[in-house]
Scaffold this motif. Structure first.
Motif, PDB file in Angstrom:
ATOM      1  N   GLN A   1       0.843  -1.182   0.000  1.00  0.00           N
ATOM      2  CA  GLN A   1       0.000   0.000   0.000  1.00  0.00           C
ATOM      3  C   GLN A   1       0.893   1.253   0.000  1.00  0.00           C
ATOM      4  O   GLN A   1       1.830   1.332  -0.763  1.00  0.00           O
ATOM      5  CB  GLN A   1      -0.980  -0.054   1.164  1.00  0.00           C
ATOM      6  CG  GLN A   1      -2.003  -1.179   1.025  1.00  0.00           C
ATOM      7  CD  GLN A   1      -2.940  -1.004  -0.162  1.00  0.00           C
ATOM      8  OE1 GLN A   1      -3.370   0.106  -0.482  1.00  0.00           O
ATOM      9  NE2 GLN A   1      -3.259  -2.094  -0.844  1.00  0.00           N
ATOM     10  N   SER A   2       0.659   2.225   0.868  1.00  0.00           N
ATOM     11  CA  SER A   2       1.392   3.492   0.770  1.00  0.00           C
ATOM     12  C   SER A   2       2.846   3.421   1.193  1.00  0.00           C
ATOM     13  O   SER A   2       3.575   4.405   1.028  1.00  0.00           O
ATOM     14  CB  SER A   2       0.684   4.579   1.579  1.00  0.00           C
ATOM     15  OG  SER A   2      -0.453   5.041   0.885  1.00  0.00           O
ATOM     16  N   VAL A   3       3.289   2.293   1.704  1.00  0.00           N
ATOM     17  CA  VAL A   3       4.726   2.129   1.933  1.00  0.00           C
ATOM     18  C   VAL A   3       5.477   2.327   0.624  1.00  0.00           C
ATOM     19  O   VAL A   3       6.613   2.813   0.606  1.00  0.00           O
ATOM     20  CB  VAL A   3       5.021   0.741   2.536  1.00  0.00           C
ATOM     21  CG1 VAL A   3       6.507   0.403   2.461  1.00  0.00           C
ATOM     22  CG2 VAL A   3       4.556   0.690   3.989  1.00  0.00           C
ATOM     23  N   SER A   4       4.848   1.981  -0.494  1.00  0.00           N
ATOM     24  CA  SER A   4       5.499   2.096  -1.796  1.00  0.00           C
ATOM     25  C   SER A   4       5.801   3.540  -2.182  1.00  0.00           C
ATOM     26  O   SER A   4       6.589   3.783  -3.098  1.00  0.00           O
ATOM     27  CB  SER A   4       4.640   1.446  -2.882  1.00  0.00           C
ATOM     28  OG  SER A   4       3.425   2.156  -3.050  1.00  0.00           O
ATOM     29  N   LYS A   5       5.199   4.502  -1.492  1.00  0.00           N
ATOM     30  CA  LYS A   5       5.538   5.912  -1.747  1.00  0.00           C
ATOM     31  C   LYS A   5       7.011   6.186  -1.454  1.00  0.00           C
ATOM     32  O   LYS A   5       7.606   7.117  -2.004  1.00  0.00           O
ATOM     33  CB  LYS A   5       4.653   6.826  -0.904  1.00  0.00           C
ATOM     34  CG  LYS A   5       3.185   6.865  -1.336  1.00  0.00           C
ATOM     35  CD  LYS A   5       2.389   7.803  -0.437  1.00  0.00           C
ATOM     36  CE  LYS A   5       0.971   8.054  -0.959  1.00  0.00           C
ATOM     37  NZ  LYS A   5       0.090   6.890  -0.877  1.00  0.00           N
TER      38      LYS A   5
END
Length: 377
Positions: A115-119
């Motif tokens: 999820q937003s860890v990929s940011k």
């Protein structure tokens, strides 16, 4: 965004932003060691404003170091095993000593939803482009209604009939500190899209980390839908998702959990964080700035950061996935923990799926931080 025990700034240029103004511009695994990676060139143009002197987050050669130990503390091994085994749900935990190289993990090699860890990986790609002068923090960007994505996107409120004029630096802050999905996707395509991120991760030796198709397609596919342009902004997507039968949504969610489109292992994430902290992914100036933005994160204050003690710092990035009934997915937090003496630990806690309430999930993450601090030194 959204069991096997292993024994084994921003600084003066971009001030941390506390509210929506963050988007506004000025106008199981074995004990092991991180592989080496190619060194980064120093940027031709300094990344810091002349005369700025913010103290570094990352330890320098002058920072006192604990006595070297290539073996993880037995107490930490036991604590991580107990935390992983005792949690009701699919969880992965990885703790990697940046300075000594050892790693302790629970379920550390299995791909989990990021999820937003990929940011974080998008931000690294942006700073890589800045290092090579393909972009700068002041590069102008206009965000339009067609760029809007789904779920959390505070920048949406700033868009007018002609869009919203901002900068790469402001988008970076908003994406990392507020986890704005639209800001992140705009940056993603600015650096070449998902394929460019995957190439970067491979070239830099960040093993075990994948990257999804971008926010809109990822969330649509996870829900059992195919993204449509007219859904930009999110309301159309939410209506279409709500119209799906529960069984169809559950089937799509099960497919995602079995083989996450944005999957990464906890060990892969701590490897990436460790390489970043060692200045092996970016120039030292870019690395320092990135960690400073992550230190100012407004999301997940009660996740990994809840276990901090005085003198300890956590530069982190959260991730939160979709829910279906009582099932929560992709509830994550990853970061760089730095002690009062400058010693550093990369930590990742990824909860792929669970029916446990939020306070229980947050407690697990804080307990991991507490365990590292308790056994440090």
């Amino acid at each position: 965004m959204l069991r096997t025990a292993t024994v084994a700034h921003i600084g003066a240029l971009l001030a941390p932003v506390a509210l929506l103004a963050a988007c506004v511009p000025a106008a199981p695994s074995a004990v092991g060691h991180a592989p080496s990676s190619r060194s980064r060139p120093a940027p031709a143009v300094p990344l810091s404003r002349p005369g700025s002197a913010a103290p570094p987050i990352l330890a320098t050669s002058a920072t006192p170091r604990p006595k070297r130990s290539d073996e993880p503390p037995a107490a930490l091994l036991n604590a991580v095993q107990a935390l992983g085994a005792g949690f009701r749900g699919q969880v992965a935990i990885s703790v990697r000593d940046v300075d000594h190289g050892w790693i302790v993990a629970w379920n550390g090699e299995r791909p989990h939803p990021q999820q937003s860890v990929s940011k974080l990986w998008v931000a690294i790609a942006v700073f890589d482009a800045i290092d090579y002068q393909r972009l700068s923090l002041a590069t102008p960007v206009t965000v339009t209604a067609a760029d809007l994505t789904v779920f959390h996107q505070p920048i949406r409120a700033l868009l007018g009939p002609n869009g919203y004029r901002t900068t790469v630096g402001a988008l970076l802050e908003c994406a990392l500190t507020r986890s704005d999905n639209t800001c992140n996707d705009v940056l993603l395509w600015k650096v070449g899209g998902p394929a460019a991120i995957r190439r970067m991760l491979q070239d830099k030796g960040v093993i075990g980390v994948g990257f999804g198709p971008g926010e809109r397609e990822l969330q649509a596919k996870t829900a059992g839908l195919v993204w449509r342009r007219e859904w930009a902004g999110g309301w159309g997507f939410l209506q279409a998702r709500a119209a799906l039968p529960a069984a169809e949504r559950r089937k799509a969610l099960d497919r995602y959990l079995a083989a996450p489109y944005d999957g990464a292992s906890a060990n892969g994430i701590t490897l990436g964080l460790s390489l970043l902290a060692q200045n092996k992914l970016l120039s030292q100036g870019a690395t320092d700035r990135l960690f400073r933005i992550m230190l100012a994160s407004k999301t997940g204050p009660m996740r990994l950061k809840s276990g901090l003690r005085p003198g300890w710092k956590m530069a982190h990035k959260t991730g939160t996935g979709q829910e279906l009934g009582s099932l929560a997915t992709g509830y994550n937090d990853v970061g760089l923990l730095t002690g009062p003496n400058g010693h550093r630990y990369a930590i990742a806690v990824l909860i792929a799926s669970t029916r446990e309430p939020i306070p229980v999930r947050m407690r697990l993450m804080g307990d991991v931080t507490r365990a590292v601090i308790r056994t440090a030194g």
